[in-house]
Design an enzyme around this catalytic site. Structure first.
Site, short mmCIF file in Angstrom:
data_model
loop_
_atom_site.label_atom_id
_atom_site.label_comp_id
_atom_site.label_asym_id
_atom_site.label_seq_id
_atom_site.Cartn_x
_atom_site.Cartn_y
_atom_site.Cartn_z
N LEU A 68 -5.28 25.92 -19.61
CA LEU A 68 -6.81 24.99 -20.67
C LEU A 68 -6.50 23.68 -20.99
CD1 LEU A 68 -5.40 28.69 -22.56
CD2 LEU A 68 -7.84 28.10 -20.55
N SER A 142 -9.41 22.63 -13.77
CA SER A 142 -9.81 22.83 -12.62
C SER A 142 -8.51 24.77 -12.90
CB SER A 142 -8.48 22.35 -11.85
OG SER A 142 -7.84 22.62 -11.98
S1 ADX Z 1 -13.39 21.23 -15.41
O1 ADX Z 1 -13.51 22.90 -15.70
O2 ADX Z 1 -14.44 20.79 -14.47
O3 ADX Z 1 -11.84 21.30 -14.54
P1 ADX Z 1 -12.59 19.07 -16.48
O4 ADX Z 1 -11.58 18.70 -16.97
O5 ADX Z 1 -13.21 17.68 -15.91
O6 ADX Z 1 -12.96 20.78 -16.93
O7 ADX Z 1 -13.00 18.98 -18.23
C1 ADX Z 1 -12.82 19.39 -18.97
C2 ADX Z 1 -13.12 18.78 -20.19
O8 ADX Z 1 -14.31 18.61 -20.95
C3 ADX Z 1 -12.53 19.26 -21.99
O9 ADX Z 1 -11.26 18.87 -22.00
C4 ADX Z 1 -13.74 18.67 -23.10
O10 ADX Z 1 -13.01 17.70 -23.69
C5 ADX Z 1 -14.34 18.42 -22.45
N1 ADX Z 1 -15.89 19.76 -22.03
C6 ADX Z 1 -16.70 19.74 -22.55
N2 ADX Z 1 -17.14 21.46 -23.02
C7 ADX Z 1 -16.25 22.02 -21.93
C8 ADX Z 1 -16.71 23.53 -21.79
N3 ADX Z 1 -17.65 24.00 -21.85
N4 ADX Z 1 -15.67 24.09 -21.43
C9 ADX Z 1 -14.53 22.77 -21.23
N5 ADX Z 1 -14.58 22.06 -21.29
C10 ADX Z 1 -15.55 20.97 -21.95
#
Ligand code: ADX
Length: 256
Positions: A68, A142
């Site tokens: 998370l 992820s």
């Molecule tokens: S992932 O789901 O595609 O793996 P990733 O790690 O790149 O996510 O990005 C997550 C980061 O984007 C979080 O730490 C947060 O700062 C930001 N963020 C913005 N919107 C969201 C959202 N709806 N869900 C999760 N993270 C978000």
């Protein structure tokens, strides 16, 4: 210290158990594991077996942190990098979710499709780095198992680290204040709030970041890398019981 008592350079004659221990003091994977007596690559695999190794140590690998938001991925990725550098590994790249989203994945959102695209792009870069001898470390949520498993298959040398932390603790940490916004309905599809997170079923490492210190979590990761043969173990990391196992094994082989 044991290594101070060791003779310098090659030695003729029957090998002593000390010869096997010498492989553990080498600081860098490229110079790791040349047994002085035999000129073979050997490896203590943590189960009381010293085995000859192939080129495992000279290749790259990917450490894939998942968990998370605010579960500790970025913090641990940096600390693991530091520890790997301390051990003499110089080619390391961190691909942090937040950073990747400002360049490689700029413009992508947080739908399942966009997240999968983001994760597969990161995986693709990790594949290239890994096959060129670099240690790639990722720190992205992820959230989807399928995309992580896809990357595992593609990359091969893949170590999944699950940063396990209760949602309530992540919300308390809320480093960027985004949970607050998500809970207020100002951000949609926030992982853990109104978007799924699929826990890994069989990760190589689980770190519980609400219960362990960062140092303890790093130690778990490093230890696992050693067990998997990606990292040369260091002198002093074994318990007396493990040392005893090595001695027994060598006695069995007639070296003691
Ligand atoms: S992932 O789901 O595609 O793996 P990733 O790690 O790149 O996510 O990005 C997550 C980061 O984007 C979080 O730490 C947060 O700062 C930001 N963020 C913005 N919107 C969201 C959202 N709806 N869900 C999760 N993270 C978000």
């Amino acid at each position: 210290m044991l290594q101070n008592a060791l003779p310098k350079g090659p030695r003729r004659g029957r090998p002593l158990w000390r010869d096997f221990f010498t492989v553990r003091v080498r600081p860098s994977p490229s110079s790791w594991g040349r047994d002085r007596t035999f000129g073979k690559k050997v490896f203590w695999n943590g189960d009381g077996v010293i085995e000859e190794r192939g080129e495992n140590m000279d290749q790259g690998f990917t450490i894939w942190f998942t968990g998370l938001s605010c579960s500790g991925k970025s913090t641990l990725s940096k600390l693991v990098e530091e520890e790997l550098r301390r051990r003499g590994i110089t080619k390391i790249e961190i691909l942090d979710g937040d950073v990747v989203r400002t360049n490689l994945s700029k413009g992508l959102g947080f739908s399942k499709e966009d997240r999968d695209t983001n994760i597969k792009r990161i995986g693709f870069v990790c594949k290239l780095l890994t096959r060129n001898g670099v240690v790639a470390i990722t720190a992205a949520i992820s959230p989807y198992r399928e995309a992580r498993e896809f990357n595992r298959r593609e990359i091969g040398r893949f170590v999944e680290v699950y940063c396990k932390c209760p949602l309530s603790v992540c919300i308390e940490r809320d480093v960027k204040g985004l949970y607050k916004k998500a809970l207020a309905g100002e951000i949609k599809n926030y992982t853990g709030v109104d978007d799924p997170y699929e826990e890994p079923l069989n990760p190589e490492v689980i770190v519980e970041t609400d219960k362990e210190t960062p140092e303890e979590s790093v130690r778990k990761v490093i230890r696992r890398l050693e067990e998997l043969g990606y990292l040369a173990p260091e002198v002093g990391v074994y318990t007396p019981e493990e040392e005893e196992k090595v001695k027994k094994r060598l006695e069995g082989w007639g070296y003691l």
